[in-house]
Motif scaffolding. Structure first.
Motif, PDB file in Angstrom:
ATOM      1  N   GLU A  45     -10.376  -1.421 -10.714  1.00  0.00           N
ATOM      2  CA  GLU A  45     -11.645  -2.089 -11.045  1.00  0.00           C
ATOM      3  C   GLU A  45     -12.840  -1.427 -10.376  1.00  0.00           C
ATOM      4  O   GLU A  45     -13.961  -1.555 -10.863  1.00  0.00           O
ATOM      5  N   ALA A  46     -12.613  -0.756  -9.245  1.00  0.00           N
ATOM      6  CA  ALA A  46     -13.644  -0.026  -8.498  1.00  0.00           C
ATOM      7  C   ALA A  46     -14.934  -0.825  -8.283  1.00  0.00           C
ATOM      8  O   ALA A  46     -16.015  -0.360  -8.612  1.00  0.00           O
ATOM      9  N   PRO A  47     -14.831  -2.019  -7.691  1.00  0.00           N
ATOM     10  CA  PRO A  47     -16.058  -2.790  -7.442  1.00  0.00           C
ATOM     11  C   PRO A  47     -16.894  -2.153  -6.325  1.00  0.00           C
ATOM     12  O   PRO A  47     -16.390  -1.373  -5.512  1.00  0.00           O
ATOM     13  N   GLN A  48     -18.183  -2.495  -6.304  1.00  0.00           N
ATOM     14  CA  GLN A  48     -19.046  -2.086  -5.205  1.00  0.00           C
ATOM     15  C   GLN A  48     -18.663  -2.935  -4.008  1.00  0.00           C
ATOM     16  O   GLN A  48     -19.066  -4.087  -3.906  1.00  0.00           O
ATOM     17  N   ALA A  49     -17.837  -2.389  -3.125  1.00  0.00           N
ATOM     18  CA  ALA A  49     -17.320  -3.140  -1.985  1.00  0.00           C
ATOM     19  C   ALA A  49     -16.908  -2.172  -0.902  1.00  0.00           C
ATOM     20  O   ALA A  49     -16.718  -0.979  -1.152  1.00  0.00           O
ATOM     21  N   LYS A  50     -16.771  -2.710   0.285  1.00  0.00           N
ATOM     22  CA  LYS A  50     -16.260  -1.934   1.427  1.00  0.00           C
ATOM     23  C   LYS A  50     -14.740  -1.910   1.405  1.00  0.00           C
ATOM     24  O   LYS A  50     -14.125  -0.912   1.737  1.00  0.00           O
ATOM     25  N   GLY A  51     -14.117  -3.052   1.029  1.00  0.00           N
ATOM     26  CA  GLY A  51     -12.667  -3.068   0.990  1.00  0.00           C
ATOM     27  C   GLY A  51     -12.072  -4.443   0.871  1.00  0.00           C
ATOM     28  O   GLY A  51     -12.750  -5.406   0.499  1.00  0.00           O
ATOM     29  N   LEU A  52     -10.785  -4.512   1.204  1.00  0.00           N
ATOM     30  CA  LEU A  52     -10.007  -5.749   1.130  1.00  0.00           C
ATOM     31  C   LEU A  52      -9.414  -6.065   2.496  1.00  0.00           C
ATOM     32  O   LEU A  52      -9.097  -5.158   3.270  1.00  0.00           O
ATOM     33  N   SER A  53      -9.223  -7.360   2.755  1.00  0.00           N
ATOM     34  CA  SER A  53      -8.593  -7.798   3.991  1.00  0.00           C
ATOM     35  C   SER A  53      -7.718  -9.016   3.742  1.00  0.00           C
ATOM     36  O   SER A  53      -8.047  -9.877   2.940  1.00  0.00           O
ATOM     37  N   ASP A 112      12.436 -17.703   3.492  1.00  0.00           N
ATOM     38  CA  ASP A 112      11.759 -18.316   2.352  1.00  0.00           C
ATOM     39  C   ASP A 112      10.358 -18.822   2.695  1.00  0.00           C
ATOM     40  O   ASP A 112       9.648 -19.299   1.807  1.00  0.00           O
ATOM     41  N   ARG A 113       9.965 -18.773   3.950  1.00  0.00           N
ATOM     42  CA  ARG A 113       8.655 -19.288   4.354  1.00  0.00           C
ATOM     43  C   ARG A 113       7.538 -18.402   3.808  1.00  0.00           C
ATOM     44  O   ARG A 113       7.593 -17.181   3.896  1.00  0.00           O
ATOM     45  N   LYS A 114       6.541 -19.059   3.212  1.00  0.00           N
ATOM     46  CA  LYS A 114       5.384 -18.350   2.684  1.00  0.00           C
ATOM     47  C   LYS A 114       4.141 -19.175   2.974  1.00  0.00           C
ATOM     48  O   LYS A 114       3.964 -20.247   2.410  1.00  0.00           O
ATOM     49  N   ASP A 115       3.303 -18.674   3.872  1.00  0.00           N
ATOM     50  CA  ASP A 115       2.028 -19.329   4.148  1.00  0.00           C
ATOM     51  C   ASP A 115       1.048 -19.047   3.017  1.00  0.00           C
ATOM     52  O   ASP A 115       1.121 -17.997   2.366  1.00  0.00           O
ATOM     53  N   HIS A 116       0.146 -19.982   2.797  1.00  0.00           N
ATOM     54  CA  HIS A 116      -0.955 -19.749   1.872  1.00  0.00           C
ATOM     55  C   HIS A 116      -1.887 -18.720   2.512  1.00  0.00           C
ATOM     56  O   HIS A 116      -2.162 -18.787   3.704  1.00  0.00           O
ATOM     57  N   TYR A 117      -2.325 -17.736   1.738  1.00  0.00           N
ATOM     58  CA  TYR A 117      -3.321 -16.801   2.251  1.00  0.00           C
ATOM     59  C   TYR A 117      -4.157 -16.246   1.109  1.00  0.00           C
ATOM     60  O   TYR A 117      -3.771 -16.311  -0.053  1.00  0.00           O
ATOM     61  N   ASN A 118      -5.325 -15.732   1.479  1.00  0.00           N
ATOM     62  CA  ASN A 118      -6.238 -15.127   0.521  1.00  0.00           C
ATOM     63  C   ASN A 118      -6.429 -13.659   0.858  1.00  0.00           C
ATOM     64  O   ASN A 118      -6.429 -13.271   2.030  1.00  0.00           O
ATOM     65  N   VAL A 119      -6.618 -12.854  -0.174  1.00  0.00           N
ATOM     66  CA  VAL A 119      -7.072 -11.483  -0.018  1.00  0.00           C
ATOM     67  C   VAL A 119      -8.580 -11.532  -0.210  1.00  0.00           C
ATOM     68  O   VAL A 119      -9.066 -12.058  -1.213  1.00  0.00           O
ATOM     69  N   ILE A 120      -9.304 -11.024   0.776  1.00  0.00           N
ATOM     70  CA  ILE A 120     -10.763 -11.109   0.796  1.00  0.00           C
ATOM     71  C   ILE A 120     -11.373  -9.760   0.456  1.00  0.00           C
ATOM     72  O   ILE A 120     -11.020  -8.739   1.055  1.00  0.00           O
ATOM     73  N   LEU A 121     -12.301  -9.754  -0.500  1.00  0.00           N
ATOM     74  CA  LEU A 121     -13.113  -8.577  -0.813  1.00  0.00           C
ATOM     75  C   LEU A 121     -14.379  -8.675   0.027  1.00  0.00           C
ATOM     76  O   LEU A 121     -14.995  -9.743   0.097  1.00  0.00           O
ATOM     77  N   PHE A 122     -14.756  -7.598   0.708  1.00  0.00           N
ATOM     78  CA  PHE A 122     -15.969  -7.629   1.535  1.00  0.00           C
ATOM     79  C   PHE A 122     -16.823  -6.402   1.260  1.00  0.00           C
ATOM     80  O   PHE A 122     -16.338  -5.371   0.800  1.00  0.00           O
ATOM     81  N   ASN A 123     -18.129  -6.542   1.539  1.00  0.00           N
ATOM     82  CA  ASN A 123     -19.039  -5.432   1.296  1.00  0.00           C
ATOM     83  C   ASN A 123     -19.762  -5.014   2.576  1.00  0.00           C
ATOM     84  O   ASN A 123     -19.568  -5.611   3.633  1.00  0.00           O
ATOM     85  N   GLU A 124     -20.607  -4.009   2.456  1.00  0.00           N
ATOM     86  CA  GLU A 124     -21.340  -3.459   3.598  1.00  0.00           C
ATOM     87  C   GLU A 124     -22.269  -4.484   4.237  1.00  0.00           C
ATOM     88  O   GLU A 124     -22.549  -4.414   5.416  1.00  0.00           O
ATOM     89  N   ALA A 125     -22.763  -5.435   3.445  1.00  0.00           N
ATOM     90  CA  ALA A 125     -23.718  -6.427   3.933  1.00  0.00           C
ATOM     91  C   ALA A 125     -23.031  -7.594   4.647  1.00  0.00           C
ATOM     92  O   ALA A 125     -23.706  -8.500   5.115  1.00  0.00           O
ATOM     93  N   GLY A 126     -21.715  -7.593   4.695  1.00  0.00           N
ATOM     94  CA  GLY A 126     -20.993  -8.672   5.349  1.00  0.00           C
ATOM     95  C   GLY A 126     -20.664  -9.833   4.426  1.00  0.00           C
ATOM     96  O   GLY A 126     -20.156 -10.852   4.872  1.00  0.00           O
ATOM     97  N   GLN A 127     -20.934  -9.677   3.143  1.00  0.00           N
ATOM     98  CA  GLN A 127     -20.614 -10.727   2.177  1.00  0.00           C
ATOM     99  C   GLN A 127     -19.139 -10.633   1.813  1.00  0.00           C
ATOM    100  O   GLN A 127     -18.566  -9.543   1.759  1.00  0.00           O
TER     101      GLN A 127
END
Length: 149
Positions: free
Chosen positions: A103-111, A126-141
């Motif tokens: 997709e090549a979004p304008q972003a710094k990366g993923l965390s 079998d344990r699986k915690d809920h988690y999110n993959v976060i997209l972040f940019n240079e501005a800290g958004q």
């Protein structure tokens, strides 16, 4: 474009891979990790099993790697990787990295902040915690890129 060129120059100066995905070839990813971290090695195995060519560097100075990468506070985990123009922090699933490249979004990366149980490299039965993959940019958004339950 100027920021991308600056980021590429910084990454190259620090020895990070800036190889772009081309013609379906395996994508190169450079992982920086603690020499004693087993979950980092398990995440590398996950990447290799999903078609990535991994170059791993053991270091006892992860703080410097994260600071030089411009990682935003609160998004940290145990390892930091670089693929193309992007920073990958923590136990990000390979499919999300592939999607990011595609997709090549304008972003710094993923965390994936922290070390959630059940994320790649952090499997515990079998344990699986809920988690999110976060997209972040240079501005800290930030925004949620993927959710895992």
């Amino acid at each position: 474009m100027k920021n991308n060129a600056l980021a590429l120059g910084l990454m190259a100066a620090l020895g990070f891979s800036t190889t772009a995905l081309a013609g379906g070839a395996a994508q190169s990813i450079h992982v920086y990790k603690s020499p004693t971290c087993g979950c980092c090695s398990d995440w590398i195995d996950h990447l290799e099993e999903n078609g990535f060519r991994v170059n791993a560097t053991d270091t006892n100075n992860m703080g410097r790697i994260k600071a030089n990468a411009g990682l935003i506070a609160g998004l940290g985990s145990c390892h930091t990787a670089f693929v193309g123009d992007y920073v990958i922090e923590g136990h990000v699933p390979a499919d999300d990295i592939k999607r990011l490249i595609s997709e090549a979004p304008q972003a710094k990366g993923l965390s994936v902040p922290g070390m959630p149980i059940g994320s790649p490299g952090m499997e515990m039965g079998d344990r699986k915690d809920h988690y999110n993959v976060i997209l972040f940019n240079e501005a800290g958004q930030t925004r949620i890129f993927s959710r895992y339950n």
